[in-house]
Each structure stands twice: as structure tokens, then as C-alpha cells.
Design a protein around this motif. Sequence first.
Motif, PDB file in Angstrom:
ATOM      1  N   SER A 202       0.797  -1.221   0.000  1.00  8.87           N
ATOM      2  CA  SER A 202       0.000   0.000   0.000  1.00  8.87           C
ATOM      3  C   SER A 202       0.834   1.278   0.000  1.00  8.87           C
ATOM      4  CB  SER A 202      -0.919   0.023   1.231  1.00  8.87           C
ATOM      5  OG  SER A 202      -0.153   0.136   2.420  1.00  8.87           O
ATOM      6  N   LEU A 203       2.155   1.161  -0.212  1.00  8.11           N
ATOM      7  CA  LEU A 203       3.042   2.319  -0.169  1.00  8.11           C
ATOM      8  C   LEU A 203       2.624   3.363  -1.194  1.00  8.11           C
ATOM      9  CD1 LEU A 203       5.619   3.210   1.349  1.00  8.11           C
ATOM     10  CD2 LEU A 203       6.930   2.370  -0.611  1.00  8.11           C
ATOM     11  N   LEU A 204       2.505   4.612  -0.743  1.00  2.00           N
ATOM     12  CA  LEU A 204       2.057   5.711  -1.595  1.00  2.00           C
ATOM     13  C   LEU A 204       3.230   6.616  -1.950  1.00  2.00           C
ATOM     14  CD1 LEU A 204      -0.205   7.412  -2.907  1.00  2.00           C
ATOM     15  CD2 LEU A 204      -0.507   8.527  -0.694  1.00  2.00           C
ATOM     16  N   THR A 205       3.377   6.921  -3.233  1.00  2.97           N
ATOM     17  CA  THR A 205       4.411   7.824  -3.717  1.00  2.97           C
ATOM     18  C   THR A 205       3.745   8.999  -4.413  1.00  2.97           C
ATOM     19  OG1 THR A 205       5.963   6.002  -4.048  1.00  2.97           O
ATOM     20  CG2 THR A 205       6.450   8.062  -5.177  1.00  2.97           C
ATOM     21  N   LEU A 206       3.998  10.207  -3.903  1.00  4.27           N
ATOM     22  CA  LEU A 206       3.344  11.391  -4.453  1.00  4.27           C
ATOM     23  C   LEU A 206       4.269  12.252  -5.304  1.00  4.27           C
ATOM     24  CD1 LEU A 206       1.231  12.460  -1.347  1.00  4.27           C
ATOM     25  CD2 LEU A 206       0.419  11.360  -3.435  1.00  4.27           C
ATOM     26  N   PHE A 207       5.576  12.073  -5.170  1.00  2.00           N
ATOM     27  CA  PHE A 207       6.490  12.851  -5.988  1.00  2.00           C
ATOM     28  C   PHE A 207       6.256  12.552  -7.468  1.00  2.00           C
ATOM     29  CE2 PHE A 207       9.295  13.141  -2.153  1.00  2.00           C
ATOM     30  CZ  PHE A 207       9.267  14.524  -2.067  1.00  2.00           C
ATOM     31  N   ASP A 208       6.336  13.593  -8.299  1.00  4.63           N
ATOM     32  CA  ASP A 208       6.154  13.477  -9.750  1.00  4.63           C
ATOM     33  C   ASP A 208       4.761  12.964 -10.107  1.00  4.63           C
ATOM     34  OD1 ASP A 208       8.810  14.300 -10.190  1.00  4.63           O
ATOM     35  OD2 ASP A 208       9.519  12.235  -9.928  1.00  4.63           O
ATOM     36  N   SER A 209       3.815  13.180  -9.212  1.00 10.15           N
ATOM     37  CA  SER A 209       2.430  12.798  -9.481  1.00 10.15           C
ATOM     38  C   SER A 209       1.582  14.061  -9.591  1.00 10.15           C
ATOM     39  CB  SER A 209       1.881  11.908  -8.364  1.00 10.15           C
ATOM     40  OG  SER A 209       2.605  10.703  -8.276  1.00 10.15           O
ATOM     41  N   PRO A 210       0.511  14.022 -10.378  1.00  9.75           N
ATOM     42  CA  PRO A 210      -0.382  15.182 -10.459  1.00  9.75           C
ATOM     43  C   PRO A 210      -0.946  15.543  -9.095  1.00  9.75           C
ATOM     44  CG  PRO A 210      -0.883  13.579 -12.180  1.00  9.75           C
ATOM     45  CD  PRO A 210       0.083  12.910 -11.240  1.00  9.75           C
ATOM     46  N   LEU A 211      -1.244  16.812  -8.895  1.00 12.79           N
ATOM     47  CA  LEU A 211      -1.777  17.271  -7.611  1.00 12.79           C
ATOM     48  C   LEU A 211      -3.106  16.610  -7.274  1.00 12.79           C
ATOM     49  CD1 LEU A 211      -0.971  21.092  -7.793  1.00 12.79           C
ATOM     50  CD2 LEU A 211       0.250  19.323  -6.521  1.00 12.79           C
ATOM     51  N   THR A 212      -3.798  16.116  -8.287  1.00 13.38           N
ATOM     52  CA  THR A 212      -5.112  15.500  -8.072  1.00 13.38           C
ATOM     53  C   THR A 212      -5.026  14.003  -7.792  1.00 13.38           C
ATOM     54  OG1 THR A 212      -5.335  15.212 -10.471  1.00 13.38           O
ATOM     55  CG2 THR A 212      -6.301  17.213  -9.494  1.00 13.38           C
ATOM     56  N   THR A 213      -3.794  13.464  -7.674  1.00 20.12           N
ATOM     57  CA  THR A 213      -3.649  12.019  -7.438  1.00 20.12           C
ATOM     58  C   THR A 213      -4.428  11.582  -6.208  1.00 20.12           C
ATOM     59  OG1 THR A 213      -1.469  11.940  -8.474  1.00 20.12           O
ATOM     60  CG2 THR A 213      -2.002  10.177  -6.928  1.00 20.12           C
ATOM     61  N   CYS A 214      -4.277  12.317  -5.134  1.00 21.26           N
ATOM     62  CA  CYS A 214      -5.006  12.021  -3.910  1.00 21.26           C
ATOM     63  C   CYS A 214      -5.638  13.302  -3.396  1.00 21.26           C
ATOM     64  CB  CYS A 214      -4.084  11.432  -2.846  1.00 21.26           C
ATOM     65  SG  CYS A 214      -3.610   9.727  -3.151  1.00 21.26           S
ATOM     66  N   SER A 215      -6.919  13.468  -3.624  1.00 21.03           N
ATOM     67  CA  SER A 215      -7.607  14.669  -3.151  1.00 21.03           C
ATOM     68  C   SER A 215      -9.027  14.306  -2.756  1.00 21.03           C
ATOM     69  CB  SER A 215      -7.631  15.750  -4.236  1.00 21.03           C
ATOM     70  OG  SER A 215      -8.338  15.294  -5.373  1.00 21.03           O
ATOM     71  N   SER A 216      -9.526  15.013  -1.748  1.00 23.13           N
ATOM     72  CA  SER A 216     -10.881  14.765  -1.272  1.00 23.13           C
ATOM     73  C   SER A 216     -11.392  16.001  -0.549  1.00 23.13           C
ATOM     74  CB  SER A 216     -10.903  13.558  -0.330  1.00 23.13           C
ATOM     75  OG  SER A 216     -12.152  13.432   0.304  1.00 23.13           O
ATOM     76  N   SER A 217     -12.653  16.304  -0.757  1.00 26.80           N
ATOM     77  CA  SER A 217     -13.262  17.454  -0.081  1.00 26.80           C
ATOM     78  C   SER A 217     -13.958  17.048   1.215  1.00 26.80           C
ATOM     79  CB  SER A 217     -14.283  18.117  -1.015  1.00 26.80           C
ATOM     80  OG  SER A 217     -15.314  17.205  -1.347  1.00 26.80           O
ATOM     81  N   THR A 218     -14.024  15.749   1.490  1.00 26.78           N
ATOM     82  CA  THR A 218     -14.739  15.260   2.678  1.00 26.78           C
ATOM     83  C   THR A 218     -13.824  14.641   3.724  1.00 26.78           C
ATOM     84  OG1 THR A 218     -15.138  13.094   1.660  1.00 26.78           O
ATOM     85  CG2 THR A 218     -16.822  14.805   1.334  1.00 26.78           C
ATOM     86  N   LEU A 219     -12.632  14.199   3.326  1.00 23.79           N
ATOM     87  CA  LEU A 219     -11.750  13.438   4.214  1.00 23.79           C
ATOM     88  C   LEU A 219     -11.224  14.298   5.364  1.00 23.79           C
ATOM     89  CD1 LEU A 219     -10.768  10.471   4.019  1.00 23.79           C
ATOM     90  CD2 LEU A 219      -8.584  11.372   3.216  1.00 23.79           C
ATOM     91  N   SER A 220     -11.270  13.757   6.576  1.00 25.25           N
ATOM     92  CA  SER A 220     -10.741  14.455   7.747  1.00 25.25           C
ATOM     93  C   SER A 220      -9.629  13.658   8.435  1.00 25.25           C
ATOM     94  CB  SER A 220     -11.861  14.734   8.756  1.00 25.25           C
ATOM     95  OG  SER A 220     -12.458  13.526   9.191  1.00 25.25           O
ATOM     96  N   LYS A 221      -9.498  12.355   8.108  1.00 26.25           N
ATOM     97  CA  LYS A 221      -8.457  11.534   8.707  1.00 26.25           C
ATOM     98  C   LYS A 221      -7.920  10.556   7.668  1.00 26.25           C
ATOM     99  CE  LYS A 221      -7.532   8.336  12.539  1.00 26.25           C
ATOM    100  NZ  LYS A 221      -8.115   7.603  13.690  1.00 26.25           N
ATOM    101  N   LEU A 222      -6.578  10.501   7.560  1.00 22.79           N
ATOM    102  CA  LEU A 222      -5.947   9.630   6.568  1.00 22.79           C
ATOM    103  C   LEU A 222      -4.787   8.886   7.217  1.00 22.79           C
ATOM    104  CD1 LEU A 222      -5.647   8.719   3.580  1.00 22.79           C
ATOM    105  CD2 LEU A 222      -4.095  10.678   3.279  1.00 22.79           C
ATOM    106  N   CYS A 223      -4.766   7.562   7.066  1.00 22.60           N
ATOM    107  CA  CYS A 223      -3.692   6.729   7.609  1.00 22.60           C
ATOM    108  C   CYS A 223      -3.138   5.865   6.485  1.00 22.60           C
ATOM    109  CB  CYS A 223      -4.226   5.856   8.748  1.00 22.60           C
ATOM    110  SG  CYS A 223      -2.990   4.754   9.451  1.00 22.60           S
ATOM    111  N   VAL A 224      -1.932   6.215   5.993  1.00 20.79           N
ATOM    112  CA  VAL A 224      -1.313   5.477   4.889  1.00 20.79           C
ATOM    113  C   VAL A 224       0.196   5.406   5.122  1.00 20.79           C
ATOM    114  CG1 VAL A 224      -3.063   6.116   3.186  1.00 20.79           C
ATOM    115  CG2 VAL A 224      -1.041   7.565   3.493  1.00 20.79           C
ATOM    116  N   PHE A 225       0.850   4.501   4.402  1.00 17.30           N
ATOM    117  CA  PHE A 225       2.305   4.411   4.412  1.00 17.30           C
ATOM    118  C   PHE A 225       2.878   5.248   3.270  1.00 17.30           C
ATOM    119  CE2 PHE A 225       1.471   0.257   6.558  1.00 17.30           C
ATOM    120  CZ  PHE A 225       2.151   0.545   7.726  1.00 17.30           C
ATOM    121  N   LEU A 226       3.942   6.035   3.568  1.00 16.54           N
ATOM    122  CA  LEU A 226       4.607   6.841   2.558  1.00 16.54           C
ATOM    123  C   LEU A 226       6.077   6.445   2.470  1.00 16.54           C
ATOM    124  CD1 LEU A 226       3.180  10.358   3.527  1.00 16.54           C
ATOM    125  CD2 LEU A 226       2.409   8.888   1.651  1.00 16.54           C
ATOM    126  N   ASN A 227       6.761   6.866   1.361  1.00 13.88           N
ATOM    127  CA  ASN A 227       8.177   6.584   1.213  1.00 13.88           C
ATOM    128  C   ASN A 227       9.007   7.307   2.257  1.00 13.88           C
ATOM    129  OD1 ASN A 227       8.610   4.707  -0.845  1.00 13.88           O
ATOM    130  ND2 ASN A 227       8.141   6.209  -2.418  1.00 13.88           N
TER     131      ASN A 227
END
Length: 234
Positions: A202-227
Motif C-alpha cells: 500500500s506504499l504511496l508515492t506522491l512525488f512526480d504525481s499530479p496534484l489531483t492524485t489524492c484529493s478529497s473534499s470530505t476526508l478528515s483523517k488519513l492513515c497510509v504508508f509513505l516513502n
Amino acid sequence: MNRSNVKLLDLPTEILFIILKRLDNMDALYSLFDVDTHRLNTVVQHKVFTAALNFVLLTSTDDILPVTDLILDRFCMSILPKIDHNITSLIIESQSMERILRAAYYPNLTKLKIYNFLDKIAASYFTGKKAKRKLNVYNSQDNYIDTSPFRRIFQEQIIDLSLVYKHGIDILAERLYRNGVHGHVLTFFKSLQDLSITGLPSLLTLFDSPLTTCSSSTLSKLCVFLNGFGECLA
């Protein structure tokens, strides 16, 4: 009064609640639901015992397994259709996921946790696309089927979603999305407020990704693995 003759159903309803609440609610439902005694059946159908149901088993080696077919049969055929209006939370395993969700309507389900998750589950259920399928060899007309049979539940109702990836899988062979299913989930689930995606794949990589890759207008809590912490700034 001869105390040796006092039976369970002779006890006040309040005492019955106290006794049954000390039991696992899944065991209580499986054993006592639809028994001949109307009073006891009414008690076990109370929201206290039916709001949150857990359909997974944890082994001594921390493996996650679905409940046995015998238990699943009873719940899907006899219990879930009658208590689905009480259910607000489900913990399920990917192998039995479809059968459980098809067993009832779940008008008040808002919290869902799926164990042994794989990207292909998202491809099958977390989508609004429709696919063509021929009904049989005698009918040449193509028919469209909804590839997300639980769209109503997923898109509109679920506000708390937890996905736990399966252990010991070939990440490269299983991965269907560059960044896992993070962006895909946020796009499909319209009411999410709390999202957790865990497990090695489930590793998430946001570098070199569009700004819309992960976006939400409702989310208040996010738990993910990052590099790394730098990903948070992306």
C-alpha cells in the motif's frame, strides 16, 4: 422459591442483556437467533448485538481467515436479511466479501474494514464503469452489467473505510495502480471522512504525481504508508 428451578428466561430482560453482552455478539447471534422463544430472539436482535459484526478470524500466527462456511451460510441466509437495518459496521475478509454484501441491503452501513485486500478488488468493485457481457451462446445481443454491484453502499454510505492488504503477495504481480488504490478510492467513495490503507503493497508515492492524485473534499483523517516524510510535503 426453589433456585435450582430458575431458568435463563426467568431472568429480567435487563439481566439477560448483561449476560449476553459478556458473550461475543457473533456467537450469540449464531446460537440464539430465531430460536423458538420470542423474548430471547427479540433481545439478540437489539442494536447492542447487531450494530457491528466481525466476519474474520485471527489465528495464533496472526493470519486473517474468513469465518467457516457453516457460519457464513447461517448468517447470509437467515440472519443478515433480518437485521441489516441495525448494522452500521462490518469487518470482512476479501474471499467472503461479495457474499456478505449481497446477503442484505444495509441501509445504515457506514463503516467497512476489508482484510486480505488486493488491487484487483478495487478494479472489480470500486469503479463506476460498466462492462459488456453476453448472457449466453443463444443470445447474440451484448448486455451491460454494473461492475460495481455495491455502488450505493460504497459511493454514498461509507464514511469510514479501512483496507488491510494481504500479507506475502508478489507486489509487482498484484499491483494494478501506480500508487496503489489511494487515489482511486478517494475518487470513487464520495462520502469518506476516515480512510486507512495499510500493508506492504500500500506504499504511496506522491512525488512526480499530479496534484489531483489524492484529493478529497470530505476526508478528515488519513492513515497510509509513505516513502518518507518528504512525501507529506508533496
